[in-house]
Write a protein that holds these residues in place. Sequence first.
Motif, PDB file in Angstrom:
ATOM      1  N   SER A 189       4.007   9.844  -9.511  1.00 23.88           N
ATOM      2  CA  SER A 189       3.720   9.744 -10.947  1.00 23.88           C
ATOM      3  C   SER A 189       2.867  10.904 -11.456  1.00 23.88           C
ATOM      4  O   SER A 189       2.830  11.174 -12.659  1.00 23.88           O
ATOM      5  N   LEU A 190       2.183  11.604 -10.540  1.00 24.68           N
ATOM      6  CA  LEU A 190       1.381  12.748 -10.951  1.00 24.68           C
ATOM      7  C   LEU A 190       2.250  13.842 -11.557  1.00 24.68           C
ATOM      8  O   LEU A 190       1.787  14.623 -12.399  1.00 24.68           O
ATOM      9  N   GLY A 191       3.522  13.897 -11.124  1.00 24.57           N
ATOM     10  CA  GLY A 191       4.435  14.896 -11.656  1.00 24.57           C
ATOM     11  C   GLY A 191       5.575  14.315 -12.465  1.00 24.57           C
ATOM     12  O   GLY A 191       6.296  15.046 -13.144  1.00 24.57           O
ATOM     13  N   ASP A 192       5.753  12.990 -12.393  1.00 23.71           N
ATOM     14  CA  ASP A 192       6.852  12.320 -13.100  1.00 23.71           C
ATOM     15  C   ASP A 192       6.269  11.325 -14.096  1.00 23.71           C
ATOM     16  O   ASP A 192       5.838  10.231 -13.728  1.00 23.71           O
ATOM     17  N   ILE A 244       0.829  -1.207   0.000  1.00 19.39           N
ATOM     18  CA  ILE A 244       0.000   0.000   0.000  1.00 19.39           C
ATOM     19  C   ILE A 244       0.863   1.257   0.000  1.00 19.39           C
ATOM     20  O   ILE A 244       0.602   2.204  -0.748  1.00 19.39           O
ATOM     21  N   TRP A 245       1.897   1.261   0.842  1.00 21.17           N
ATOM     22  CA  TRP A 245       2.786   2.427   0.892  1.00 21.17           C
ATOM     23  C   TRP A 245       3.483   2.637  -0.448  1.00 21.17           C
ATOM     24  O   TRP A 245       3.590   3.771  -0.942  1.00 21.17           O
ATOM     25  N   ARG A 246       3.931   1.553  -1.059  1.00 15.81           N
ATOM     26  CA  ARG A 246       4.619   1.644  -2.350  1.00 15.81           C
ATOM     27  C   ARG A 246       3.671   2.163  -3.431  1.00 15.81           C
ATOM     28  O   ARG A 246       4.046   3.009  -4.249  1.00 15.81           O
ATOM     29  N   ILE A 247       2.435   1.683  -3.410  1.00 16.46           N
ATOM     30  CA  ILE A 247       1.444   2.131  -4.399  1.00 16.46           C
ATOM     31  C   ILE A 247       1.133   3.613  -4.225  1.00 16.46           C
ATOM     32  O   ILE A 247       1.126   4.384  -5.189  1.00 16.46           O
ATOM     33  N   ILE A 248       0.880   4.015  -2.978  1.00 19.05           N
ATOM     34  CA  ILE A 248       0.554   5.425  -2.716  1.00 19.05           C
ATOM     35  C   ILE A 248       1.722   6.338  -3.082  1.00 19.05           C
ATOM     36  O   ILE A 248       1.537   7.378  -3.725  1.00 19.05           O
ATOM     37  N   ALA A 249       2.922   5.928  -2.682  1.00 20.89           N
ATOM     38  CA  ALA A 249       4.107   6.760  -2.949  1.00 20.89           C
ATOM     39  C   ALA A 249       4.366   6.887  -4.453  1.00 20.89           C
ATOM     40  O   ALA A 249       4.603   7.988  -4.966  1.00 20.89           O
ATOM     41  N   THR A 250       4.301   5.762  -5.153  1.00 21.31           N
ATOM     42  CA  THR A 250       4.577   5.792  -6.596  1.00 21.31           C
ATOM     43  C   THR A 250       3.483   6.527  -7.347  1.00 21.31           C
ATOM     44  O   THR A 250       3.761   7.310  -8.264  1.00 21.31           O
ATOM     45  N   TRP A 251       2.228   6.294  -6.975  1.00 24.48           N
ATOM     46  CA  TRP A 251       1.113   6.979  -7.637  1.00 24.48           C
ATOM     47  C   TRP A 251       1.221   8.486  -7.438  1.00 24.48           C
ATOM     48  O   TRP A 251       1.038   9.261  -8.393  1.00 24.48           O
ATOM     49  N   THR A 252       1.538   8.923  -6.216  1.00 19.40           N
ATOM     50  CA  THR A 252       1.671  10.353  -5.929  1.00 19.40           C
ATOM     51  C   THR A 252       2.793  10.979  -6.741  1.00 19.40           C
ATOM     52  O   THR A 252       2.631  12.046  -7.351  1.00 19.40           O
ATOM     53  N   ARG A 257       4.535   6.593 -14.678  1.00 21.40           N
ATOM     54  CA  ARG A 257       3.120   6.305 -14.924  1.00 21.40           C
ATOM     55  C   ARG A 257       2.862   4.923 -15.512  1.00 21.40           C
ATOM     56  O   ARG A 257       1.742   4.430 -15.442  1.00 21.40           O
ATOM     57  N   SER A 258       3.879   4.307 -16.087  1.00 22.90           N
ATOM     58  CA  SER A 258       3.691   2.975 -16.665  1.00 22.90           C
ATOM     59  C   SER A 258       3.944   1.853 -15.657  1.00 22.90           C
ATOM     60  O   SER A 258       3.665   0.691 -15.942  1.00 22.90           O
ATOM     61  N   SER A 259       4.445   2.196 -14.465  1.00 28.62           N
ATOM     62  CA  SER A 259       4.733   1.167 -13.469  1.00 28.62           C
ATOM     63  C   SER A 259       3.439   0.624 -12.891  1.00 28.62           C
ATOM     64  O   SER A 259       2.426   1.325 -12.818  1.00 28.62           O
ATOM     65  N   ILE A 260       3.459  -0.634 -12.474  1.00 26.36           N
ATOM     66  CA  ILE A 260       2.250  -1.263 -11.948  1.00 26.36           C
ATOM     67  C   ILE A 260       1.769  -0.573 -10.679  1.00 26.36           C
ATOM     68  O   ILE A 260       0.561  -0.473 -10.436  1.00 26.36           O
ATOM     69  N   ASP A 261       2.677  -0.044  -9.865  1.00 28.29           N
ATOM     70  CA  ASP A 261       2.264   0.612  -8.625  1.00 28.29           C
ATOM     71  C   ASP A 261       1.505   1.900  -8.897  1.00 28.29           C
ATOM     72  O   ASP A 261       0.484   2.181  -8.259  1.00 28.29           O
TER      73      ASP A 261
END
Length: 273
Positions: free
Chosen positions: A74-77, A64-72, A81-85
């Motif tokens: 990815s909004l600017g990077d 969950i932490w990895r998903i939230i961190a990567t998703w957040t 955006r193509s990563s599964i997280d």
Amino acid sequence: MISWFEAIVLGIVQGLTEFLPISSSAHLLVVSQLFGWEDPGAAFTAVSQIGTETAVIIYFRKDIWRIIATWTRSLGDKSLRSSIDARMGWYVIIGTIPIGLLGFVFQEQIETVARNLWLTASMLIGFGILLGLADRLGKKIRPIEKLNARDGILFGLGQAMALIPGVSRSGATITMGLTLGYNREAATRYAFLLAIPAVLASGFFEALKIGDGPAPEWGPTILATVIAFIIGYLVISWLIRYISTNSFMPFVWYRIALGIGIMILLGLGVLTA
């Protein structure tokens, strides 16, 4: 009014059945009637589910932490955006929309007419058969990395069916995943992650009703929630290991047997719809 003993029993039932594809709401309804207790109600069920969902959050905390961190990020990077997280963050969001919309529109029916044991028994049997067919016929080859937006919505539609007691949130979502060709572990993991925002939102919304009229009181409800958390965590750990080498067929046969048993007891007058 729910007693402390009722809270203990129902908390145990909630923890044991929430993550198994056998419908926790059905078990709560049946156990309450067999003991001669009043229906604990949708509010008690929703709040006690916060305990089991907390177990999910702790068990999958790293994911969950990895998903939230990567998703957040990815909004600017754009490179993330193509990563599964990053994608998983969006899939959980869009997969939650169906149950949110349908839960809001049909809230009154969910809390009243849907809590009928004839309907519950029928859903146990019907969706048990669907789970068995999906487990037998599904290709079970797609890993969670193959998840896409279309499938995220379809998973969400499956989860939304669990608004009807007897369907099972995990059972319906897993059935959809197996039908789409995902392997058992992928379908189960996404089912657990997808349930988190829906159950927590529902639980906190229903918590506002505690102490209002016939709704259960805070003390027993909190006790049931804590018990459900402890047992639920143990059940998650066991189920993830179990499905790695076993099928869902034992749960299918259990659902069918339970549904038939409920119908027999209804016919004999031991249970009332």
